[in-house]
Design an enzyme around this catalytic site. Structure first.
Site, short mmCIF file in Angstrom:
data_model
loop_
_atom_site.label_atom_id
_atom_site.label_comp_id
_atom_site.label_asym_id
_atom_site.label_seq_id
_atom_site.Cartn_x
_atom_site.Cartn_y
_atom_site.Cartn_z
N GLU A 16 -3.38 -0.46 -9.75
CA GLU A 16 -2.27 0.44 -10.04
C GLU A 16 -1.06 -0.40 -10.43
OE1 GLU A 16 -3.27 4.33 -7.30
OE2 GLU A 16 -2.26 2.67 -6.29
N ASN A 61 -3.83 5.87 -2.73
CA ASN A 61 -3.59 6.00 -1.29
C ASN A 61 -3.02 7.36 -0.90
OD1 ASN A 61 -4.67 3.58 -0.60
ND2 ASN A 61 -2.71 2.50 -0.46
N SER A 82 0.82 -1.22 0.00
CA SER A 82 0.00 0.00 0.00
C SER A 82 0.84 1.25 0.00
CB SER A 82 -0.86 0.05 1.27
OG SER A 82 -1.70 -1.05 1.34
N HIS A 134 -0.93 -3.02 -7.47
CA HIS A 134 -1.65 -2.60 -6.28
C HIS A 134 -3.15 -2.75 -6.50
CE1 HIS A 134 -2.89 0.62 -3.20
NE2 HIS A 134 -2.65 -0.51 -2.58
N1 CAA Z 1 -16.85 -10.57 -2.80
C1 CAA Z 1 -17.81 -10.72 -3.73
N2 CAA Z 1 -18.85 -9.87 -3.88
C2 CAA Z 1 -18.89 -8.83 -3.04
C3 CAA Z 1 -17.92 -8.60 -2.04
C4 CAA Z 1 -16.86 -9.52 -1.94
N3 CAA Z 1 -15.90 -9.41 -1.02
N4 CAA Z 1 -18.25 -7.48 -1.37
C5 CAA Z 1 -19.39 -7.01 -1.93
N5 CAA Z 1 -19.77 -7.82 -2.94
C6 CAA Z 1 -20.89 -7.63 -3.86
C7 CAA Z 1 -21.99 -8.61 -3.56
O1 CAA Z 1 -22.68 -8.93 -4.75
C8 CAA Z 1 -22.88 -7.82 -2.63
O2 CAA Z 1 -24.16 -8.34 -2.56
P1 CAA Z 1 -24.50 -9.45 -1.42
O3 CAA Z 1 -24.27 -8.78 -0.10
O4 CAA Z 1 -25.93 -9.78 -1.69
O5 CAA Z 1 -23.59 -10.62 -1.61
C9 CAA Z 1 -22.83 -6.46 -3.28
O6 CAA Z 1 -21.46 -6.31 -3.70
C10 CAA Z 1 -23.21 -5.31 -2.37
O7 CAA Z 1 -22.43 -5.36 -1.19
P2 CAA Z 1 -22.88 -4.68 0.15
O8 CAA Z 1 -24.36 -4.71 0.26
O9 CAA Z 1 -22.07 -5.32 1.24
O10 CAA Z 1 -22.40 -3.17 0.13
P3 CAA Z 1 -22.12 -2.08 -0.99
O11 CAA Z 1 -23.22 -1.97 -1.97
O12 CAA Z 1 -21.72 -0.87 -0.22
O13 CAA Z 1 -20.82 -2.58 -1.79
C11 CAA Z 1 -18.47 -2.27 -1.69
C12 CAA Z 1 -19.71 -3.00 -1.14
C13 CAA Z 1 -18.23 -2.67 -3.15
C14 CAA Z 1 -17.32 -2.75 -0.83
C15 CAA Z 1 -18.66 -0.71 -1.61
O14 CAA Z 1 -19.13 -0.35 -0.34
C16 CAA Z 1 -17.40 0.06 -1.89
O15 CAA Z 1 -17.03 0.25 -3.03
N6 CAA Z 1 -16.73 0.56 -0.81
C17 CAA Z 1 -15.49 1.33 -0.92
C18 CAA Z 1 -14.33 0.38 -1.04
C19 CAA Z 1 -13.04 1.11 -1.23
O16 CAA Z 1 -12.93 2.32 -1.30
N7 CAA Z 1 -11.96 0.31 -1.35
C20 CAA Z 1 -10.62 0.81 -1.46
C21 CAA Z 1 -9.97 0.78 -0.12
S1 CAA Z 1 -8.31 1.39 -0.19
C22 CAA Z 1 -7.42 0.07 -0.68
O17 CAA Z 1 -7.89 -1.02 -0.86
C23 CAA Z 1 -5.98 0.33 -0.95
C24 CAA Z 1 -5.04 0.18 0.16
O18 CAA Z 1 -3.85 -0.06 -0.11
C25 CAA Z 1 -5.40 0.37 1.58
P1 NAD Z 2 -3.63 -9.54 6.04
O1 NAD Z 2 -3.07 -9.38 7.40
O2 NAD Z 2 -5.09 -9.78 5.87
O3 NAD Z 2 -2.87 -10.78 5.31
C1 NAD Z 2 -1.49 -10.97 5.28
C2 NAD Z 2 -1.23 -12.47 5.16
O4 NAD Z 2 0.15 -12.68 4.89
C3 NAD Z 2 -1.56 -13.24 6.46
O5 NAD Z 2 -2.43 -14.32 6.15
C4 NAD Z 2 -0.19 -13.72 6.95
O6 NAD Z 2 -0.25 -14.99 7.58
C5 NAD Z 2 0.57 -13.80 5.64
N1 NAD Z 2 2.03 -13.70 5.79
C6 NAD Z 2 2.73 -12.80 6.53
N2 NAD Z 2 4.06 -13.00 6.35
C7 NAD Z 2 4.18 -14.04 5.50
C8 NAD Z 2 5.30 -14.71 4.91
N3 NAD Z 2 6.54 -14.35 5.19
N4 NAD Z 2 5.05 -15.74 4.05
C9 NAD Z 2 3.78 -16.10 3.75
N5 NAD Z 2 2.69 -15.49 4.26
C10 NAD Z 2 2.89 -14.48 5.12
O7 NAD Z 2 -3.15 -8.28 5.20
P2 NAD Z 2 -3.82 -7.63 3.90
O8 NAD Z 2 -4.79 -6.58 4.31
O9 NAD Z 2 -4.23 -8.72 2.97
O10 NAD Z 2 -2.55 -6.85 3.30
C11 NAD Z 2 -1.52 -7.51 2.62
C12 NAD Z 2 -0.72 -6.52 1.81
O11 NAD Z 2 -1.58 -5.84 0.89
C13 NAD Z 2 -0.02 -5.43 2.64
O12 NAD Z 2 1.18 -5.10 2.00
C14 NAD Z 2 -1.03 -4.28 2.56
O13 NAD Z 2 -0.42 -3.03 2.75
C15 NAD Z 2 -1.51 -4.42 1.13
N6 NAD Z 2 -2.84 -3.88 0.83
C16 NAD Z 2 -3.83 -3.89 1.77
C17 NAD Z 2 -5.09 -3.39 1.45
C18 NAD Z 2 -6.22 -3.41 2.43
O14 NAD Z 2 -7.24 -2.75 2.19
N7 NAD Z 2 -6.13 -4.13 3.52
C19 NAD Z 2 -5.33 -2.89 0.16
C20 NAD Z 2 -4.29 -2.92 -0.79
C21 NAD Z 2 -3.04 -3.39 -0.42
#
Ligand code: CAA
Ligand code: NAD
Length: 302
Positions: A170, A208, A137, A158
């Site tokens: 990404e 991010n 991330s 990503h």
């Molecule tokens: N797997 C499969 N289908 C899924 C799912 C999953 N994990 N999650 C949701 N769905 C589908 C299903 O069809 C679901 O219907 P059911 O509940 O009947 O199965 C449908 O989407 C609707 O889901 P929800 O009713 O739970 O809620 P929603 O309409 O709000 O959609 C969402 C869920 C797509 C997650 C939406 O809320 C959303 O887009 N949220 C924002 C997510 C976001 O911004 N993600 C980026 C985070 S940052 C990141 O990831 C990067 C990082 O490095 C940290």
């Molecule tokens: P998580 O904690 O759900 O999963 C990490 C997994 O890696 C665990 O099951 C752990 O047992 C395993 N693990 C740790 N060290 C290991 C090793 N040496 N060998 C094999 N397995 C190992 O974490 P996550 O949320 O899936 O995040 C994983 C990566 O993805 C991180 O780099 C995070 O920054 C990135 N990421 C996270 C998100 C998010 O929304 N959570 C979104 C995009 C990217």
């Protein structure tokens, strides 16, 4: 697999065999999408129990996908799930897993040393053509690549949470990533049915770098007493069209992940107010309240 050789460097690898290291929320999602699009996937984690949980999660998510996609034909939906599950194998032995890999995607814990150790170790085990990608991330891909003898075949992939639903990937190129590697990664993301954007290897890439400071600003606004979590979430959903409010989204991403990202950025830019710490975030993480995955964060989940 189509490969064309030029001296010792393999060009334009068509990615068929994929090894995903880390079967947590991201790794399992990436494995699911790759398997759903006909790739042969090996999912690696540290214990069989974690892998079992990951496979159960993939199956549950596939059921949700199928419920929509095959709403008129549940039998074909069941066949689809079975076929996808057959495309995924699991192991706790990463060295064995990478020997036939075209692509390794790491989605393990967000820790540079652990990621470098993994890439350095796998570099010795994987074939020459294998591309190494990180789902980090916030960490520099170039630092991970420097632990290998193949920085030209390293890049970032990503994905976004939840991987089966979020259309973006990404694709990150460092200054050492070869154009052929970037092209292979771009083609792979398209083969997954995702839309790629090209990013530089800068902190937070595109999404991010914008999203995390926004979530931290929401936290600080709440800490100043200027809005309840619930009101801030409602405001951003109904007033700005976000599918989740910032507190819901923070819980969804994982509070440990958000803390790790901002702590790392602050180390590099201590005076940047966007990366200032939050007492509330630190307290919740210290208490093990990491969000949805631990059933409590800003909110409680059952
Ligand atoms: N797997 C499969 N289908 C899924 C799912 C999953 N994990 N999650 C949701 N769905 C589908 C299903 O069809 C679901 O219907 P059911 O509940 O009947 O199965 C449908 O989407 C609707 O889901 P929800 O009713 O739970 O809620 P929603 O309409 O709000 O959609 C969402 C869920 C797509 C997650 C939406 O809320 C959303 O887009 N949220 C924002 C997510 C976001 O911004 N993600 C980026 C985070 S940052 C990141 O990831 C990067 C990082 O490095 C940290
Ligand atoms: P998580 O904690 O759900 O999963 C990490 C997994 O890696 C665990 O099951 C752990 O047992 C395993 N693990 C740790 N060290 C290991 C090793 N040496 N060998 C094999 N397995 C190992 O974490 P996550 O949320 O899936 O995040 C994983 C990566 O993805 C991180 O780099 C995070 O920054 C990135 N990421 C996270 C998100 C998010 O929304 N959570 C979104 C995009 C990217």
């Amino acid at each position: 697999i189509q490969r064309s050789f030029s001296s010792s460097v393999v060009r334009n690898v068509v990615i068929k065999n994929v090894t995903i290291i880390g079967g947590g929320q991201m790794g399992a999602g990436i494995a699911q999408v790759a398997a759903s699009t006909g790739h042969s996937v090996t999912l690696v984690d540290m214990t069989d129990d974690i892998l079992k949980k990951a496979m159960k999660g993939i199956q549950g998510s596939l059921r949700r996908v199928v419920k929509k996609k095959f709403s008129d034909d549940p039998e074909s939906g069941d066949d689809f799930i079975q076929k996808v599950m057959q495309n995924v194998s699991t192991t706790t032995n990463p060295a064995a897993a990478v020997t036939t890999s075209d692509l390794v995607v790491e989605a393990i814990v967000e820790n540079m040393k652990i990621k470098q150790d993994l890439f350095g170790f796998l570099d010795k085990m994987a074939p020459e053509h294998t591309i190494f990608a990180s789902n980090t991330s916030s960490l520099p891909i170039s630092d991970m690549a420097s632990a290998t003898s193949r920085p030209d075949r390293c890049g970032g992939l990503h994905f976004f949470n939840p991987v089966p639903m979020m259309k973006l990937v990404e694709v990150v190129a460092t200054s050492s990533t070869s154009p052929e590697t970037s092209e292979s990664l771009l083609n792979f993301t398209k083969a997954l049915g995702k839309t790629p954007v090209c990013c530089k290897d800068t902190p937070g890439f595109i999404v991010n770098r914008l999203l995390v400071p926004y979530m931290m600003e929401a936290l600080r606004l709440h800490e100043r007493g200027h809005g309840s979590k619930e009101d801030i979430d409602i405001a951003m959903k109904l007033g700005a069209g976000y599918p989740m409010g910032p507190f819901e989204l923070s819980d969804y991403v994982g509070l440990d992940t958000i803390k790790f990202i901002t702590d790392g950025w602050r180390e590099k830019e201590p005076d940047n107010p966007l990366f200032a710490p939050s007492d509330l975030l630190n307290k919740l993480v210290a208490e093990g309240k990491l969000g949805k995955k631990s059933l409590e964060g800003f909110y409680k989940y059952s």
